[in-house]
Structures are given as C-alpha cells and as structure tokens.
Design an enzyme around this catalytic site. Structure first.
Site, PDB file in Angstrom:
ATOM      1  N   GLU A   1      57.608  30.519  23.101  1.00 36.21           N
ATOM      2  CA  GLU A   1      56.423  30.907  23.715  1.00 36.21           C
ATOM      3  C   GLU A   1      55.285  30.594  22.995  1.00 36.21           C
ATOM      4  O   GLU A   1      53.959  30.321  23.450  1.00 36.21           O
ATOM      5  CB  GLU A   1      56.369  32.361  23.402  1.00 36.21           C
ATOM      6  CG  GLU A   1      57.600  33.298  24.243  1.00 36.21           C
ATOM      7  CD  GLU A   1      56.999  33.269  25.883  1.00 36.21           C
ATOM      8  OE1 GLU A   1      55.637  33.154  26.152  1.00 36.21           O
ATOM      9  OE2 GLU A   1      57.670  33.560  26.612  1.00 36.21           O
TER      10      GLU A   1
ATOM     11  N   ASP B   1      65.992  27.266  32.922  1.00 39.08           N
ATOM     12  CA  ASP B   1      65.227  26.765  33.681  1.00 39.08           C
ATOM     13  C   ASP B   1      64.602  25.702  33.146  1.00 39.08           C
ATOM     14  O   ASP B   1      64.449  24.478  33.636  1.00 39.08           O
ATOM     15  CB  ASP B   1      64.103  27.862  34.393  1.00 39.08           C
ATOM     16  CG  ASP B   1      63.647  28.661  33.285  1.00 39.08           C
ATOM     17  OD1 ASP B   1      64.154  28.499  31.857  1.00 39.08           O
ATOM     18  OD2 ASP B   1      62.560  29.427  33.693  1.00 39.08           O
TER      19      ASP B   1
ATOM     20  N   GLU C   1      62.510  40.395  39.618  1.00 39.95           N
ATOM     21  CA  GLU C   1      62.972  39.814  38.551  1.00 39.95           C
ATOM     22  C   GLU C   1      64.189  39.222  38.869  1.00 39.95           C
ATOM     23  O   GLU C   1      64.554  38.234  38.201  1.00 39.95           O
ATOM     24  CB  GLU C   1      62.913  40.751  37.334  1.00 39.95           C
ATOM     25  CG  GLU C   1      63.219  39.954  36.224  1.00 39.95           C
ATOM     26  CD  GLU C   1      62.090  38.960  35.616  1.00 39.95           C
ATOM     27  OE1 GLU C   1      62.311  38.393  34.546  1.00 39.95           O
ATOM     28  OE2 GLU C   1      61.498  38.311  36.354  1.00 39.95           O
TER      29      GLU C   1
ATOM     30  N   GLU D   1      56.261  30.579  38.881  1.00 42.49           N
ATOM     31  CA  GLU D   1      56.989  29.540  39.301  1.00 42.49           C
ATOM     32  C   GLU D   1      56.758  29.468  40.775  1.00 42.49           C
ATOM     33  O   GLU D   1      57.069  28.232  41.151  1.00 42.49           O
ATOM     34  CB  GLU D   1      58.603  29.928  39.115  1.00 42.49           C
ATOM     35  CG  GLU D   1      58.785  29.526  37.481  1.00 42.49           C
ATOM     36  CD  GLU D   1      58.424  30.899  36.747  1.00 42.49           C
ATOM     37  OE1 GLU D   1      58.172  30.586  35.232  1.00 42.49           O
ATOM     38  OE2 GLU D   1      57.922  31.689  37.221  1.00 42.49           O
TER      39      GLU D   1
END
Length: 530
Positions: free
Chosen positions: A210, A355, A459, A478
């Site tokens: 992050e 991902d 989610e 996304e």
C-alpha cells in the site's frame, strides 16, 4: 532516455485512472467499431459442481436455468421471458442491433461536458472537505466528518493500519488529479504543503504494497510531472522546486527496504514500521500480489536516482515467486511463506492476493522493455487461459456459456469455490494492453452486468447462487480502468455510456446523507473519477 518517455506514457495512464472523466477524452474520431452487445448471457445454476460429478476443467457450459419448468433440455442459453421466475441480470444486453445502436451508438458532446462537470464537482466535494475537516490526517471519515489516521489503540486493525501511516495520504494521492483538472495553482499549493509538512519518520507500521502504490507512486509521478521538459499538462514547473518530492520518495523507499532483509526467499515481509523496520512479531506469510507488485515504482525510482538497489530487490521478489509456480499447471498460489517458499494459500485466480502480480508483469515490460517480464507474463496468461477460464472458446458465438475466470487449486486446476471478487474487474483492461480485445469486451460485459444489477460491484459475487457473498463495495477503480482502456482501444461510445452509468451510480450511492453539508465522498471518488 527512452524509458523516461515510457514512464510518461504509463503516468498518463495512471492519471487517467484517477478519473471517471476519461469521458473528457472521448472526443476523438471513431474507428467505426460497433460491437453488438448481444450476448444473451444466462448465469444461473452452473453445472460445474453438480453433486456426484467432477466438472471438466474445460467445460463449455458452466451455467443452466433454475426456472420452474420441466424443459430441462432447453440448453444453457434458453430464451428468458418476462414471465420467467428469474430473469438473467445480463438480459439488458439482449436488445437487437437497432436497439443497441439507438441506446449506445453515440455520446453527444453536450453530455460529455455534463459528465466532466459532474466528475469535477465530485472531486472538489471530496478534496475541499478533506482539506477543511481532515488535513493533515490521512483521510476524512465520511460518516462523522473528522480526520482519520492509524488505529493506534488497535494495532491489529490492519484494514486501517495497512493503508494509513500518518502521512497525509489523501493529499499526496490527490496531487496528480489536481493537475488533470488543470488547477495549476492548487497543484502547486498542494506540492508545497507536502514538502513542508510530510515526514516518514513515523512510528507507523504500514503494508509495503500500500505504501508503494499509494505514496511512493504518487510522489514519483508528481516529481516527473514537475520536471518533465515536454510539459504534457502545461508548464507546471515551480521555480524553487529542488527535487524535494523525489527525496521524500527515496526516504520512504529506504524505510521499506528492511522488508526485503532476512528472508530466505527474497520475498519481502508484508509490513514494516517506518521508524524501526520489520516488527518483531511480523508474520512470515504474504500474498503474491503484495510481494510481486513493487517493480514499477521501485524500478522508476532506481532510474531517477541512479541506484539500482530498489529495482533489484523488487525484481528478485518477482523471480522468487515465479520460481515457485506449479510444474503441472504453471499457476501460482495466493499466499506464500517467505522463509520456506511453501504455498500457504493454494488458490489461484485473478482477484485478491493475485491480481496486480499479473498486471505488474506486463506493465513492467511496457515500461522497462525487459523481455524476461514479457516471457513471464505470456506464460502466466497462457496458464490462466488453460486452467482458470471456463465457457466456450469464442466470446459471442458457439455452444455453451460465455467465458468466466474461476478460482482453482494451483496444482490441479480444480475449482475451489464459486465466487469472484471485484478486484478481478481489472483483467479486461490487461487483456486490452496485451491485444486480446475481443475477450476483454466479453469479460468486461460480465462485470458491467453485475454493476448494472446492483449499482456497484459486490466485493464478492457468487456466480453459482447469482448473489453477493460479501455485500459491501469499497469503491474500487478496476472496472473504470478496464472501461477506459476498452474505449481507447475501440472508440465505441458504448463505453462512454458505461462510464456515465458508473459515475452517476457513485454520485447517487456513495455520499453520506447524514452529514452531506460537510462530509467528503469516500476517497475512491477523490482519486479515480476525473
């Protein structure tokens, strides 16, 4: 140098991702691409997991009707009528070609202007209220309209503490968005504020991933925008700027480096304390995406400061993960022990935990031109097609159901569960970048159909039960990224309509009505939709 030009190219992509007002860039000429969205999908009860049978890994049909009728031989794409007990949520794609052209064949300039205005208002609603009610905290809590930083009373609250490091996260993350808006004066003011007030000498334990994508990436991007002699967004240079943002980025990266030390595999620890390094009680497990999605930012930093250390440790981590893939399937798992190299999580999919590993392989190749990255990506992409993809070979024709990418066991390719998550919506955009536009169109339609049904992406969504497994929507970008890239690849105005739909859904559903007069939108709006 050539890499610097490529950096600017990817930077423009990052900036555009920070905005739904990619609508503003929809003014270019059409290529005449007029894909008839006429899928007639039907996502009811899949045949993959029928009791007493083992589904074929490459079965063409992964769904069947659940209607109260005796017509069991109706096929997987039987006609759905108004009287059916349960309509397919993708039936809105079932219009004829004329109806499709009427709805989606154009996007008037006046509507583009209106969408630009709406997105701009959304951004400033968030940004202005953050600056008024939350700065210098990391973000604004939209419910009580107060600033929020790390949860110091509960260090185990990683949902908050992984992201918030007591370093004015929102301000840093919004810098390039201000420039997209053309607000040069506020951009310069914000840059000066970051230089004067932000320090990473904090007793904050943050997630390496992050901190990298949110803080390091933003600092590097803004530094490049300030110093680029070609001025892609106009002359925004500051006379007294002395590479301070680059120095901040370097300082942060140095504080992240202990994550790469004392690991037997070279795969980094998931978290570091910005002041003291890896916490003594740190776990030895990390996800594939978190450890394998550092190369873009670390690689650019190495080139900007002339120190190869950062790129080297990031690339070593990618190679270590790649070496652990299954010999049978070529797939990777989603959680690994950084000391033993053993897979703790054996699920292989396109969503959480996996991902951005795939994303960074391809984008690192685009950015740096290293053929090793491309070889890894193409091999991974082929394994994904061989083992994760279900449905017919062709997107919009042939027998069986349209494609779906499922979660499987990395060692044998067998399905592990029947849900997908919202992070997977990045994959159509990646397919566009690699040139597989037809499959990108098809998969994007699947995710947009779910959005159309709920006004957001759950989610987690159970494709067997055709219902959400996890009900919240954490404002992820996304689907917007994939929509933008598909519009750029096709110039089909359908994707401008999709963007408008997403923008309006966010405006309708994500404001806090309790304190609307003072409260900012959640941070996703702030960074993604202009």
């Amino acid at each position: 140098m050539q890499w610097r030009s490529i950096v600017l190219g990817l930077l423009v992509l990052r900036l555009v991702l920070n905005c739904v007002l990619w609508l503003a860039f929809g003014l270019g000429p059409s290529w005449g691409f007029n894909f008839p969205i006429n899928f007639h999908f039907n996502l009811h009860m899949p045949e993959l997991l029928r009791e007493g049978e083992q589904a074929s890994p490459r079965a063409n049909a992964w769904s069947q009707h659940m209607y109260d009728r005796g017509d069991a031989a109706g096929g997987t794409c039987s006609k759905i009528t108004e009287n059916s007990p349960m309509k397919s949520y993708l039936s809105f794609f079932g219009d004829g070609r004329d109806e499709y052209d009427r709805k989606y064949g154009s996007f008037p300039d006046a509507l583009k202007v209106e969408m630009r205005r709406l997105a701009k208002e959304m951004f400033y609603f968030g940004y202005d209220n953050y600056m008024k009610y939350a700065f210098p905290a990391d973000e604004l809590n939209p419910i009580d309209c107060r600033g929020r930083g790390p949860d110091v009373l509960n260090p185990s609250n990683i949902n908050i503490n992984d992201v918030l490091g007591n370093y004015s996260l929102t301000l840093i993350d919004a810098l390039d968005t201000l420039l997209i808006l053309g607000n040069v004066s506020e951009f310069r003011k914000a840059v000066k504020l970051v230089i004067d007030t932000v320090s990473f000498d904090k007793d904050s334990t943050v997630q390496v991933f992050e901190a990298n994508i949110r803080i390091l990436g933003s600092l590097i991007s803004t530094h490049i925008l300030l110093t680029d002699p070609h001025h892609p967004f106009g002359d925004v240079a500051m006379e007294d700027y002395d590479n301070e943002l680059l120095h901040l980025a370097h300082d942060l990266a140095v504080r992240l480096l202990p994550a790469f030390e004392n690991t037997n595999t070279g795969i980094p620890y998931p978290r570091v304390n910005l002041k003291s390094g890896v916490p003594p009680d740190s776990i030895n497990e990390t996800c594939t995406a978190g450890a394998g999605s550092l190369l873009v930012e670390f690689g650019v930093l190495s080139r900007l400061i002339g120190d190869s250390t950062f790129e080297w440790v990031a690339r070593r981590a990618v190679r270590a993960l790649w070496s652990l893939r299954s010999n049978e399937t070529g797939l990777l798992g989603n959680v690994v022990n950084i000391q033993t190299g053993q897979w703790v999580g054996k699920q292989s999919g396109l969503g959480a935990g996996m991902d951005s590993f795939y994303e960074y392989l391809l984008k690192s190749y685009i950015l740096f031109g290293d053929s090793e990255d491309y070889r890894m990506f193409t091999a991974a992409y082929q394994s994904i097609q061989n083992h994760l993809r279900r449905g017919r070979e062709s997107c919009n024709e042939g027998e069986g159901d349209p494609p779906l990418y499922v979660n499987v066991n990395m060692f044998n390719g067998q399905i592990m569960n029947t849900w997908i998550d919202s992070l997977q919506a990045f994959f159509p955009g990646l397919q566009v970048l690699v040139g597989d536009v037809e499959n990108a169109i098809c998969l994007h339609a699947f995710y947009y159909a779910i959005w159309k049904r709920f006004g957001a992406l759950p989610e987690r969504y159970n494709w067997q039960l055709q219902a959400p497994d996890v009900l919240f929507y954490p404002l992820r970008p996304e689907l917007v990224e994939s929509t933008y890239l598909l519009y750029q690849a096709t110039k089909n105005p359908f994707y401008l309509h999709v963007g408008m739909d997403i923008l309006q859904s966010l405006e309708k559903n994500t404001k806090s009505s309790a304190v609307l007069s003072c409260c900012a939108l959640p941070r996703f709006i702030l960074f993604t939709y202009y």
